[in-house]
Enzyme design. Sequence first.
Site, PDB file in Angstrom:
ATOM      1  N   LYS A 189       1.220  -1.626   0.033  1.00 22.66           N
ATOM      2  CA  LYS A 189       0.054   0.302  -0.126  1.00 22.66           C
ATOM      3  C   LYS A 189       1.236   1.452   0.265  1.00 22.66           C
ATOM      4  O   LYS A 189       0.480   2.207  -0.577  1.00 22.66           O
ATOM      5  CB  LYS A 189      -1.028  -0.199   0.989  1.00 22.66           C
ATOM      6  CG  LYS A 189      -2.095  -1.274   0.644  1.00 22.66           C
ATOM      7  CD  LYS A 189      -2.574  -1.180   1.623  1.00 22.66           C
ATOM      8  CE  LYS A 189      -4.387  -1.559   2.220  1.00 22.66           C
ATOM      9  NZ  LYS A 189      -5.223  -1.625   2.642  1.00 22.66           N
ATOM     10  N   LYS A 220      -4.823 -10.323  -7.103  1.00 26.02           N
ATOM     11  CA  LYS A 220      -6.457 -10.576  -6.104  1.00 26.02           C
ATOM     12  C   LYS A 220      -7.638  -9.584  -6.640  1.00 26.02           C
ATOM     13  O   LYS A 220      -7.683  -8.253  -7.486  1.00 26.02           O
ATOM     14  CB  LYS A 220      -5.890  -9.977  -4.679  1.00 26.02           C
ATOM     15  CG  LYS A 220      -6.872 -10.303  -3.170  1.00 26.02           C
ATOM     16  CD  LYS A 220      -6.068  -9.912  -2.341  1.00 26.02           C
ATOM     17  CE  LYS A 220      -6.404  -8.147  -2.090  1.00 26.02           C
ATOM     18  NZ  LYS A 220      -6.177  -8.200  -0.888  1.00 26.02           N
ATOM     19  N   LYS A 252     -10.677  -3.392  -4.520  1.00 31.98           N
ATOM     20  CA  LYS A 252     -11.245  -2.052  -4.585  1.00 31.98           C
ATOM     21  C   LYS A 252     -10.828  -1.241  -5.411  1.00 31.98           C
ATOM     22  O   LYS A 252     -11.742  -0.308  -6.482  1.00 31.98           O
ATOM     23  CB  LYS A 252     -11.666  -1.481  -3.869  1.00 31.98           C
ATOM     24  CG  LYS A 252     -12.438  -2.115  -2.531  1.00 31.98           C
ATOM     25  CD  LYS A 252     -12.960  -1.557  -0.863  1.00 31.98           C
ATOM     26  CE  LYS A 252     -13.252  -2.558  -0.102  1.00 31.98           C
ATOM     27  NZ  LYS A 252     -13.027  -2.436   1.815  1.00 31.98           N
TER      28      LYS A 252
HETATM   29  P1  TYM Z   1     -10.943  -5.405   4.340  1.00 38.82           P
HETATM   30  O1  TYM Z   1     -11.910  -4.615   4.092  1.00 38.82           O
HETATM   31  O2  TYM Z   1      -9.716  -4.758   2.307  1.00 38.82           O
HETATM   32  O3  TYM Z   1     -11.273  -6.431   3.116  1.00 38.82           O
HETATM   33  C1  TYM Z   1     -12.597  -6.508   3.786  1.00 38.82           C
HETATM   34  C2  TYM Z   1     -12.729  -8.669   3.741  1.00 38.82           C
HETATM   35  O4  TYM Z   1     -12.641  -8.937   2.821  1.00 38.82           O
HETATM   36  C3  TYM Z   1     -11.512  -9.639   2.333  1.00 38.82           C
HETATM   37  N1  TYM Z   1     -11.164 -10.155   1.051  1.00 38.82           N
HETATM   38  C4  TYM Z   1     -11.130 -10.844   0.413  1.00 38.82           C
HETATM   39  N2  TYM Z   1     -11.391 -12.006   0.098  1.00 38.82           N
HETATM   40  C5  TYM Z   1     -11.172 -12.671  -0.724  1.00 38.82           C
HETATM   41  N3  TYM Z   1     -10.841 -12.241  -2.047  1.00 38.82           N
HETATM   42  C6  TYM Z   1     -10.772 -11.142  -1.756  1.00 38.82           C
HETATM   43  N4  TYM Z   1     -10.268 -10.697  -3.585  1.00 38.82           N
HETATM   44  C7  TYM Z   1     -10.892 -10.216  -1.043  1.00 38.82           C
HETATM   45  N5  TYM Z   1     -10.472  -8.577  -0.819  1.00 38.82           N
HETATM   46  C8  TYM Z   1     -10.412  -8.870   0.907  1.00 38.82           C
HETATM   47  C9  TYM Z   1     -10.972  -9.343   3.547  1.00 38.82           C
HETATM   48  O5  TYM Z   1     -10.053 -10.439   3.707  1.00 38.82           O
HETATM   49  C10 TYM Z   1     -11.419  -8.729   4.637  1.00 38.82           C
HETATM   50  O6  TYM Z   1     -11.725 -10.172   5.805  1.00 38.82           O
HETATM   51  N6  TYM Z   1      -7.328  -5.679   8.004  1.00 38.82           N
HETATM   52  C11 TYM Z   1      -9.404  -5.519   7.262  1.00 38.82           C
HETATM   53  C12 TYM Z   1      -9.759  -5.142   8.265  1.00 38.82           C
HETATM   54  C13 TYM Z   1      -9.980  -4.949   9.026  1.00 38.82           C
HETATM   55  C14 TYM Z   1     -10.173  -6.181  10.420  1.00 38.82           C
HETATM   56  C15 TYM Z   1     -10.219  -5.738  11.612  1.00 38.82           C
HETATM   57  C16 TYM Z   1     -10.563  -7.305  10.129  1.00 38.82           C
HETATM   58  C17 TYM Z   1      -9.649  -3.712  10.645  1.00 38.82           C
HETATM   59  N7  TYM Z   1     -10.082  -4.517  11.591  1.00 38.82           N
HETATM   60  C18 TYM Z   1     -10.318  -6.841  12.839  1.00 38.82           C
HETATM   61  C19 TYM Z   1     -10.666  -8.473  11.482  1.00 38.82           C
HETATM   62  C20 TYM Z   1     -10.661  -8.267  12.237  1.00 38.82           C
HETATM   63  C21 TYM Z   1      -9.341  -4.771   5.862  1.00 38.82           C
HETATM   64  O7  TYM Z   1      -8.965  -4.458   5.165  1.00 38.82           O
HETATM   65  O8  TYM Z   1     -10.105  -5.622   5.562  1.00 38.82           O
END
Ligand code: TYM
Length: 344
Positions: A115, A207, A210
């Site tokens: 990032k 992957k 967004k």
């Molecule tokens: P974020 O917002 O990027 O994504 C949310 C969830 O979606 C999953 N994800 C995917 N799963 C499968 N294939 C993909 N291409 C894909 N893209 C995203 C992510 O693995 C995630 O589960 N850091 C986290 C948010 C967070 C969090 C936490 C999660 C903040 N605090 C505490 C768990 C516990 C994140 O960036 O998610």
Amino acid sequence: MAKFPERVFSGVQPTGNLHLGNYLGAIKRFVAMQATHPCIYCVVDLHAMTLPHEPAQLQRTTREVTAAFLACGIDPKANIVFNQSRVAEHAELAWVFDCVARLGWLNRMTQFKEKAGKDRENASIGLFNYPVLMAADILIYRATHVPVGDDQKQHLELTRDIAQKFNNDFAASIAAHGHGEAYFPLPEPLIQGPATRVMSLRDGTKKMSKSDPSEYAHIALTDDADAIAQKIRRAKTDPEPLPGEVEGLARRPEADNLVGIFAALNDATKEDVLKRFGGSQFSAFKTALADLAIEKLAPIRAEMLRLAADPAFTDAVLAEGAERARVIARPNMDAIKDILGLVR
Ligand code: TYM
């Protein structure tokens, strides 16, 4: 290790459009966990500030993720749904963990490197610190299980390292305050199912995300039936028919991805899908996949649109959820302060 009552926590960032990866890798599985566990699902708005953000958009996307949670089937009465910035204990515990986590641990985080890109000196401290706040999100509730996609694996390992180090460093004080041998559980990452890593529809080695500049790379939860059908029709494939066995998907990333998406949407396994479509050409498989995706996603989109027209409702869900979250978070934070010797 002491036994902790089971509790699920997970979060989704309100940054841009939610896509099929977020749904299949995370939100759909959040819904399933409700049947067996008390769950806390958080719209992590503080994390969304680690990259430059636009205030009006953050407000809109916070409501949109909340609407998506509800539209996908998360029940905010049975479980807790709220936005992170409302519960100050997340940030408070993140500071404590800043003093527990080691610089070397954070330096190994691959998502920061991705990032921050080439201009690392110019990245925000918040972006570097992102995984520490994530550990605080989970551990302020002493959550034991965390359903996430594959890309969060390293962050979950860090969370466990932080919990373990806190438990070790303050073991005597933890025991003296009546918490036994450990204050924090070592949370279990739940990275399961056929779609833990949904890939771009344009490139099976990247992957789905967004931030992909190509609109055809991802299916958004707000895409209508025509857009879904068109994106699946245009999805990259190879010239071979589908194999009959899962081993036949090796080195065929695009085929593997589409089969995984079909399986996850249909609550099936890749084996099941190949039993049905092994030997088929992609044209036939894509038609079936588009029909299935539309069948599953259209009701979610309709409900998201309905909720978007009623922001007062989603705001009330978040406010009520935050109150219930605080009832757990505040006493835990007080106990942590006592363990640390902070006078209160
Ligand atoms: P974020 O917002 O990027 O994504 C949310 C969830 O979606 C999953 N994800 C995917 N799963 C499968 N294939 C993909 N291409 C894909 N893209 C995203 C992510 O693995 C995630 O589960 N850091 C986290 C948010 C967070 C969090 C936490 C999660 C903040 N605090 C505490 C768990 C516990 C994140 O960036 O998610």
